[in-house]
Design a protein around this motif. Structure first.
Motif, short mmCIF file in Angstrom:
data_model
loop_
_atom_site.label_atom_id
_atom_site.label_comp_id
_atom_site.label_asym_id
_atom_site.label_seq_id
_atom_site.Cartn_x
_atom_site.Cartn_y
_atom_site.Cartn_z
N ALA A 6 -3.60 6.05 -10.12
CA ALA A 6 -3.07 7.27 -9.52
C ALA A 6 -3.06 7.20 -8.01
O ALA A 6 -2.33 7.92 -7.34
N PHE A 7 -3.85 6.29 -7.43
CA PHE A 7 -3.95 6.20 -5.98
C PHE A 7 -3.17 5.04 -5.39
O PHE A 7 -3.20 4.81 -4.20
N SER A 8 -2.44 4.29 -6.22
CA SER A 8 -1.64 3.19 -5.69
C SER A 8 -0.32 3.73 -5.18
O SER A 8 0.21 4.72 -5.69
N ILE A 9 0.21 3.08 -4.14
CA ILE A 9 1.47 3.52 -3.55
C ILE A 9 2.29 2.29 -3.18
O ILE A 9 1.76 1.28 -2.72
N ASP A 10 3.56 2.40 -3.39
CA ASP A 10 4.48 1.34 -3.05
C ASP A 10 4.56 1.22 -1.53
O ASP A 10 4.68 2.24 -0.84
N PRO A 11 4.51 0.01 -0.95
CA PRO A 11 4.59 -0.13 0.50
C PRO A 11 5.87 0.45 1.11
O PRO A 11 5.85 1.01 2.20
N ASP A 12 6.98 0.34 0.39
CA ASP A 12 8.23 0.92 0.91
C ASP A 12 8.15 2.45 0.97
O ASP A 12 8.63 3.07 1.92
N THR A 13 7.53 3.04 -0.03
CA THR A 13 7.35 4.49 -0.03
C THR A 13 6.44 4.93 1.11
O THR A 13 6.70 5.92 1.79
#
Length: 110
Positions: A6-13
Protein backbone atom coordinates in the motif's frame (compact mmCIF):
# COMPACT_ATOMS: atom_id res chain seq x y z
CA UNK A 1 8.02 -11.26 -8.80
CA UNK A 2 7.96 -7.87 -7.13
CA UNK A 3 5.73 -7.33 -4.19
CA UNK A 4 3.40 -4.32 -4.19
CA UNK A 5 2.36 -2.80 -0.90
CA UNK A 6 0.00 0.00 0.00
CA UNK A 7 2.99 2.30 0.49
CA UNK A 8 4.79 1.63 -2.79
CA UNK A 9 4.67 4.30 -5.48
CA UNK A 10 5.71 4.36 -9.08
CA UNK A 11 8.71 6.70 -9.65
CA UNK A 12 6.95 8.36 -12.60
CA UNK A 13 3.91 9.07 -10.43
CA UNK A 14 6.11 10.50 -7.69
CA UNK A 15 7.86 12.76 -10.21
CA UNK A 16 4.52 13.93 -11.59
CA UNK A 17 3.34 14.82 -8.07
CA UNK A 18 6.54 16.76 -7.34
CA UNK A 19 6.44 18.66 -10.66
CA UNK A 20 2.74 19.49 -10.18
CA UNK A 21 3.44 20.74 -6.65
CA UNK A 22 6.28 22.95 -7.88
CA UNK A 23 4.16 24.35 -10.72
CA UNK A 24 1.31 25.06 -8.30
CA UNK A 25 3.66 26.77 -5.86
CA UNK A 26 5.19 29.01 -8.51
CA UNK A 27 1.78 29.86 -9.94
CA UNK A 28 0.51 30.94 -6.53
CA UNK A 29 3.65 32.79 -5.45
CA UNK A 30 3.88 34.42 -8.90
CA UNK A 31 0.41 35.90 -8.54
CA UNK A 32 1.26 37.18 -5.07
CA UNK A 33 4.52 38.76 -6.24
CA UNK A 34 2.84 40.33 -9.26
CA UNK A 35 -0.03 41.77 -7.22
CA UNK A 36 2.22 43.04 -4.41
CA UNK A 37 4.46 44.84 -6.92
CA UNK A 38 1.54 46.97 -8.12
CA UNK A 39 0.86 50.19 -6.27
CA UNK A 40 -2.75 50.16 -7.41
CA UNK A 41 -4.71 47.35 -9.02
CA UNK A 42 -5.91 48.37 -12.49
CA UNK A 43 -9.72 48.34 -12.88
CA UNK A 44 -9.65 45.59 -15.53
CA UNK A 45 -7.54 43.33 -13.31
CA UNK A 46 -9.87 43.98 -10.39
CA UNK A 47 -12.89 43.13 -12.55
CA UNK A 48 -11.22 39.91 -13.70
CA UNK A 49 -10.38 38.92 -10.13
CA UNK A 50 -13.97 39.61 -9.05
CA UNK A 51 -15.20 37.23 -11.76
CA UNK A 52 -13.00 34.31 -10.64
CA UNK A 53 -15.33 32.85 -7.95
CA UNK A 54 -18.28 32.70 -10.36
CA UNK A 55 -16.09 31.14 -13.07
CA UNK A 56 -14.74 28.49 -10.70
CA UNK A 57 -18.22 27.68 -9.42
CA UNK A 58 -19.50 27.36 -12.98
CA UNK A 59 -16.70 24.97 -13.96
CA UNK A 60 -17.47 22.80 -10.93
CA UNK A 61 -21.27 22.78 -11.26
CA UNK A 62 -22.03 22.85 -15.00
CA UNK A 63 -20.51 19.50 -16.14
CA UNK A 64 -22.24 17.35 -13.50
CA UNK A 65 -25.53 19.16 -14.12
CA UNK A 66 -25.31 18.72 -17.90
CA UNK A 67 -23.91 15.19 -18.04
CA UNK A 68 -25.19 13.79 -14.75
CA UNK A 69 -28.37 11.84 -14.24
CA UNK A 70 -31.67 13.08 -12.89
CA UNK A 71 -30.53 12.35 -9.34
CA UNK A 72 -27.74 14.92 -9.70
CA UNK A 73 -29.98 17.47 -11.39
CA UNK A 74 -32.63 17.20 -8.67
CA UNK A 75 -30.04 17.47 -5.89
CA UNK A 76 -28.43 20.53 -7.49
CA UNK A 77 -31.74 22.33 -7.91
CA UNK A 78 -32.73 21.51 -4.32
CA UNK A 79 -29.31 22.69 -3.08
CA UNK A 80 -29.67 25.91 -5.08
CA UNK A 81 -33.06 26.67 -3.56
CA UNK A 82 -31.81 25.87 -0.05
CA UNK A 83 -28.67 27.93 -0.70
CA UNK A 84 -30.75 31.04 -1.19
CA UNK A 85 -31.68 30.92 2.51
CA UNK A 86 -29.23 28.76 4.47
CA UNK A 87 -25.42 28.50 4.95
CA UNK A 88 -22.97 26.10 3.27
CA UNK A 89 -23.08 23.09 5.59
CA UNK A 90 -26.86 23.02 5.42
CA UNK A 91 -26.69 23.15 1.61
CA UNK A 92 -24.28 20.21 1.62
CA UNK A 93 -26.47 18.12 3.93
CA UNK A 94 -29.69 18.86 2.04
CA UNK A 95 -28.03 18.25 -1.34
CA UNK A 96 -26.69 14.91 -0.12
CA UNK A 97 -30.10 13.96 1.27
CA UNK A 98 -31.75 14.97 -2.02
CA UNK A 99 -29.41 12.84 -4.14
CA UNK A 100 -29.88 9.87 -1.80
CA UNK A 101 -33.67 10.30 -1.90
CA UNK A 102 -33.58 10.52 -5.70
CA UNK A 103 -31.38 7.45 -6.01
CA UNK A 104 -32.92 5.16 -3.43
CA UNK A 105 -36.39 6.61 -2.99
CA UNK A 106 -37.24 7.37 -6.59
CA UNK A 107 -34.86 4.87 -8.23
CA UNK A 108 -33.06 7.49 -10.34
CA UNK A 109 -29.35 7.63 -11.12
CA UNK A 110 -26.50 5.39 -10.10
Amino acid sequence: MTEISAFSIDPDTAMLIVVAAIATYFTRIGGYVLMSSMKRIPPRVESALNAVPAAVLTTLVAPPFIYGGWDIKIAMVVALVVGLRFPGLTILAVGWAAVMAARYGLGLGA
